[in-house]
Design an enzyme around this catalytic site. Sequence first.
Site, short mmCIF file in Angstrom:
data_model
loop_
_atom_site.label_atom_id
_atom_site.label_comp_id
_atom_site.label_asym_id
_atom_site.label_seq_id
_atom_site.Cartn_x
_atom_site.Cartn_y
_atom_site.Cartn_z
N SER A 129 -5.55 9.57 -57.16
CA SER A 129 -5.51 9.95 -55.76
C SER A 129 -4.07 10.26 -55.37
O SER A 129 -3.16 10.16 -56.19
CB SER A 129 -6.07 8.83 -54.88
OG SER A 129 -5.24 7.68 -54.98
N LYS A 130 -3.86 10.61 -54.11
CA LYS A 130 -2.52 10.99 -53.67
C LYS A 130 -1.49 9.89 -53.89
O LYS A 130 -0.33 10.17 -54.18
CB LYS A 130 -2.55 11.38 -52.19
CG LYS A 130 -3.19 12.74 -51.94
CD LYS A 130 -3.09 13.12 -50.47
CE LYS A 130 -3.74 14.49 -50.23
NZ LYS A 130 -3.69 14.88 -48.81
N ARG A 131 -1.92 8.65 -53.77
CA ARG A 131 -0.95 7.55 -53.95
C ARG A 131 -0.45 7.45 -55.39
O ARG A 131 0.58 6.84 -55.64
CB ARG A 131 -1.54 6.23 -53.49
CG ARG A 131 -2.71 5.74 -54.31
CD ARG A 131 -3.43 4.58 -53.61
NE ARG A 131 -4.66 4.24 -54.29
CZ ARG A 131 -4.75 3.39 -55.27
NH1 ARG A 131 -3.65 2.79 -55.73
NH2 ARG A 131 -5.91 3.12 -55.83
N HIS A 132 -1.16 8.05 -56.34
CA HIS A 132 -0.72 8.07 -57.73
C HIS A 132 0.14 9.30 -58.03
O HIS A 132 0.61 9.49 -59.14
CB HIS A 132 -1.92 8.10 -58.69
CG HIS A 132 -2.80 6.90 -58.59
ND1 HIS A 132 -4.08 6.96 -58.08
CD2 HIS A 132 -2.59 5.60 -58.93
CE1 HIS A 132 -4.62 5.76 -58.12
NE2 HIS A 132 -3.75 4.92 -58.62
N GLY A 133 0.29 10.18 -57.07
CA GLY A 133 1.02 11.43 -57.32
C GLY A 133 0.10 12.61 -57.49
O GLY A 133 0.52 13.66 -57.97
#
Length: 468
Positions: A238-242
């Site tokens: 997801s976005k929090r992983h890049g």
Amino acid sequence: MEQIITRFAPSPTGYLHIGGARTALFNWLFARHHGGKFILRIEDTDRERSTEESVRAILDAMEWLGMDWDEGPYYQTERLDVYREYLQRLIDKGLAYYCDCSPEDVERRRQEALKAGRKPKYDGRCRDKGLGPGPGRVVRFRCPQAGTTVLNDLIKGSIEFDNAELDDLVLQRSDGFPTYNFAVVVDDVSMSVNYVIRGDDHVNNTPRQILIYQALEAPLPRFAHVPMILGQDRTRLSKRHGATSVMAYKEQGYLPEALVNYLVRLGWSYGDQEIFSREELIEKFDLDRVGASASVFDQEKLLWLNAHYIKEKPAGEIVRLLKPFLTERGYPDHGDDYLERAVATLQPRCRTLREMADAAAFYLVEDVEYDPKAAEKFLTPELAGPLKRLIETLKGLERFEEAELEKAFRRMAEDLGVKLGKIAQPVRVALTGVTASPGLFEIIDILGKETVLRRLEKALRFAEARSQ
């Protein structure tokens, strides 16, 4: 031998993200490896969420990554007549039927089925009513109620599905637009796609699609469902992983070669080799080397690869790519020759173009700002005497070149009875504002006599002021 035809079919409801880009790459490389055809198709029948901006962003990302397509882009909204033609075939054969159940009624009956311990699928109420077209009516597929459907997946192996578990899915909505599962089959059949390579989140759609292929008496493509990409914590990326959009990586200063190399290696391997040119990827890529396990997205590994490609690329090419980042920061134009020399000193030290633009500041600004800690430690009152002497020495140099500069510094260090670093590090701070930079004599050579002397004189004034 039959020509291999693959496709990439994104929905334009957002930007092209990492998972979609990898799917596109696998399809593109497989087609290129086998001398086949790669088709780009835009699945834009979700009219509420599809946007022109997203279409443009997807095309831009494909072009930036260097994935050219042989046909397309095709747009589903421009193919409605094709879907109607195939739909009518199914209706005529009794394999599809009109349904006038309202969405609210369908949902209510599903909830009742759940409470009664039954499968919450459509109960077939309109199966044998013989309804025709009408306002608010959908067209449903007459799904077999017994037997099994088998998916022979090139990556996951054989998977069996019980037809009794499947629904009479909607093929055409009440607004006349096809649903995903129907449109994708019609598109692949009419475009002769014979290899469907996509994410494994589509596995559960596949038995329904296989049944539609069979109902249309169309040959099945070979399916290959690629495992998902996970974050470092082993949860879905997801976005929090890049997992930002592909073009966000461009904006962050990544090179397309690095991102392509990295994405292909997420799930595909060729021995222990990590770095591949585009030509090598085309030569070596095949589906038999795609793993069946999920891959973990590692930002540090991507940065390492990007640093490699930045280091290996000719400085002149880096200059061209770096310029937008320099313009963004408002740096004045110093000319390509000057930039190329500066860039060559930064290439071994920077992992992204954005990092390089920040690191290049001292080459491009009129005056540098000192890092407070560096100035406190190195631009001391005791430095004033050696700085005066250095300024006079440098003024007298006829050839302001790296080799001559180093000789002058070493002679001065010997005369003062100190190690070279005692002089070099304060000068580095004077010229760059920081304690870490490319080689000092390279810097002095590139900055030129006038700029070097001006910055040294400023540092001298700073050091003298500290003694007052």
